[in-house]
Design an enzyme around this catalytic site. Sequence first.
Site, PDB file in Angstrom:
ATOM      1  N   TYR A 384       0.885  -1.268  -0.104  1.00 16.68           N
ATOM      2  CA  TYR A 384      -0.081   0.139   0.096  1.00 16.68           C
ATOM      3  C   TYR A 384       0.502   1.431  -0.090  1.00 16.68           C
ATOM      4  O   TYR A 384       1.940   1.737   0.768  1.00 16.68           O
ATOM      5  CB  TYR A 384      -1.002   0.058   1.634  1.00 16.68           C
ATOM      6  CG  TYR A 384      -1.513   1.202   0.901  1.00 16.68           C
ATOM      7  CD1 TYR A 384      -2.930   0.889   0.661  1.00 16.68           C
ATOM      8  CD2 TYR A 384      -1.957   2.291   1.701  1.00 16.68           C
ATOM      9  CE1 TYR A 384      -4.105   1.633   0.007  1.00 16.68           C
ATOM     10  CE2 TYR A 384      -2.383   3.212   1.776  1.00 16.68           C
ATOM     11  CZ  TYR A 384      -3.679   2.923   1.727  1.00 16.68           C
ATOM     12  OH  TYR A 384      -4.220   4.545   1.721  1.00 16.68           O
ATOM     13  N   TYR A 464      -3.938  10.536   8.894  1.00 16.78           N
ATOM     14  CA  TYR A 464      -4.640   8.600   9.402  1.00 16.78           C
ATOM     15  C   TYR A 464      -3.954   7.902   8.665  1.00 16.78           C
ATOM     16  O   TYR A 464      -4.016   6.373   9.244  1.00 16.78           O
ATOM     17  CB  TYR A 464      -6.513   9.122   8.116  1.00 16.78           C
ATOM     18  CG  TYR A 464      -6.947   8.265   8.806  1.00 16.78           C
ATOM     19  CD1 TYR A 464      -7.599   7.701  10.483  1.00 16.78           C
ATOM     20  CD2 TYR A 464      -7.342   6.871   7.939  1.00 16.78           C
ATOM     21  CE1 TYR A 464      -8.477   7.132  10.395  1.00 16.78           C
ATOM     22  CE2 TYR A 464      -8.215   6.091   8.250  1.00 16.78           C
ATOM     23  CZ  TYR A 464      -8.473   5.876   9.729  1.00 16.78           C
ATOM     24  OH  TYR A 464      -9.597   4.917   9.519  1.00 16.78           O
ATOM     25  N   GLU A 465      -3.891   8.037   7.251  1.00 17.86           N
ATOM     26  CA  GLU A 465      -2.996   6.748   6.802  1.00 17.86           C
ATOM     27  C   GLU A 465      -1.638   6.467   7.439  1.00 17.86           C
ATOM     28  O   GLU A 465      -1.749   5.281   7.250  1.00 17.86           O
ATOM     29  CB  GLU A 465      -2.141   6.901   5.294  1.00 17.86           C
ATOM     30  CG  GLU A 465      -3.938   7.199   4.399  1.00 17.86           C
ATOM     31  CD  GLU A 465      -3.474   7.733   2.718  1.00 17.86           C
ATOM     32  OE1 GLU A 465      -3.609   6.746   1.801  1.00 17.86           O
ATOM     33  OE2 GLU A 465      -2.515   8.725   2.320  1.00 17.86           O
ATOM     34  N   GLN A 466      -0.907   7.345   7.659  1.00 15.44           N
ATOM     35  CA  GLN A 466       0.177   6.688   8.221  1.00 15.44           C
ATOM     36  C   GLN A 466      -0.350   5.949   9.258  1.00 15.44           C
ATOM     37  O   GLN A 466       0.364   5.333  10.197  1.00 15.44           O
ATOM     38  CB  GLN A 466       0.255   8.347   9.125  1.00 15.44           C
ATOM     39  CG  GLN A 466       1.440   9.060   7.626  1.00 15.44           C
ATOM     40  CD  GLN A 466       2.506   9.727   8.186  1.00 15.44           C
ATOM     41  OE1 GLN A 466       3.251  10.214   8.557  1.00 15.44           O
ATOM     42  NE2 GLN A 466       2.277  11.356   7.531  1.00 15.44           N
ATOM     43  N   ALA A 469      -1.394   2.304   9.095  1.00 18.61           N
ATOM     44  CA  ALA A 469      -0.386   1.997   8.748  1.00 18.61           C
ATOM     45  C   ALA A 469       0.685   1.830  10.201  1.00 18.61           C
ATOM     46  O   ALA A 469       1.696   0.575   9.955  1.00 18.61           O
ATOM     47  CB  ALA A 469       0.827   1.990   7.447  1.00 18.61           C
TER      48      ALA A 469
END
EC number: 3.2.2.6
Length: 566
Positions: A384, A464-466, A469
């Site tokens: 991703y 938010y992605e960080q 992940a």
Amino acid sequence: MIGKWRMGLWALAILTVPMYFIVTEGRKTSWGLENEALIVRCPQRGGAINPVEWYYSNTNERIPTQKRNRIFVSRDRLKFLPAKVEDSGIYTCVIRSPESIKTGSLNVTIYKRPPNCKIPDYMMYSTVDGSDKNSKITCPTIALYNWTAPVQWFKNCKALQGPRFRAHMSYLFIDKVSHVDEGDYTCRFTHTENGTNYIVTATRSFTVEEKGFSTFPVITNPPHNYTVEVEIGKTANIACSACFGTASQFVAVLWQINKTRIGSFGKARIQEEKGPNKSSSNGMICLTSLLRITGVTDKDFSLKYDCVAMNHHGVIRHPVRLRRKQPIDHQSTYYIVAGCSLLLMFINVLVIVLKVFWIEVALFWRDIMAPYKTQNDGKLYDAYIIYPRVFRGSAAGTGSVEYFVHYTLPDVLENKCGYKLCIYGRDLLPGQDAATVVESSIQNSRRQVFVLAPHMMHSKEFAYEQEIALHSALIQNNSKVILIEMEPMGEASRLQLGDLQDSLQHLVKMQGTIKWREDHVADKQSLSSKFWKHVRYQMPVPKRPPKMASVAAPLSGKVCLDLKHF
């Protein structure tokens, strides 16, 4: 007649004159402690029934008999109540009887009490030897005093405690005596005189006699059926050692050849030497006999050798045989040493090569052994891609990152290597809940690729992605992280760790980043470049062939295809 008459007168005169004999005995010694009671007895006998006079030799003064004095005479005894250091000196006793005059002298010494409670040897009474049959210690000189029970006992200045020690009258009994009971024992009692109590102490040493025992011989060397390797012409030395116990007894350790003693065997080159007697750690008596064979011959290998030990319990023997020892082949030794050296050098070179080219070796091994691996982990994507979509910079910087993510990465990793990537803005369908889809996609990816660029702005979506992940990688241990750093074409602005989250800063410090810089990459899509080798090394094994596999089929079996060959 006149002569006989004169002789009779002389005899009558001799019979009518009293006869006195003076008997003198050698000087004895006595000692005591200051401020304690001390009573000494005249060395001469007869003082119990005849009057006794005591004199202090330093002043020749007669010592009185009145009990009110600190030093006074009581029959044949001289009492110091209490004793003082200045009382030290020589005292003489005189016993007068109708038949004789007996004199004796005592050298009396009064010591100060030792400050460290250690009684010196010159103040010790005779040593008592104890055993398991006799463990009684008598308090010395106590019979001279008017004492009453109980008597206190001390060992090395410490009061005795425990059921093994029993005090009875003037005796101390020790049960189950052993070597730990050895030491200096002090008895302490009270002497009473004219209603006044005085302390008296006396110390003597106690030793324990060791009770010896004997056992059946035990051969400690050599072992039973021992084999000795020796070369022809060399000297063989074989020791025979055995232990027998601790008691005095008849013991013997010797060598026999064909059941014959060495002295009767008749060969001068075969000798037996007796070693010194030794004691083992537990005190057992051990003997050693050395068999020396000078210039070993072929006939010596056929003889039967026995190490023999005996005492009154019996005889034990350990057979020993000689075996020919092949001479050392020095040439073979050289070959072995040289071979080991070459092998060691090869291993060192191999380790260095693997350390330098580890990534190339790992990729080659992966391509040969597992070009396509079916993974049943339920994951949909191999990686991703997480990248900043908003910057505090020019549009050119944004475009370079977007181009790298949407074109360069898919072209190499998907088209040439067969990986399946999930890229925000490409694989997420419009109309879906972005937060839910992002979280699901990250959870279903084997790797999380962070594309890091200078002047990153933590937008709501990117943050938010960080978070998702990093939580999946660090907390859940559900995937691994790959960090790609986008370096600018200059030294003006580089990636600042302070712009990153704490968890991301930790990852950068721990594993570092793979740096991408367009002006340093001659062929940006070449799989042989250092950048793509590091990316492929950290990526999982692809589970499907690349999209251009049909074109690359005639070539080698590499999984990732380099388009520069077409």
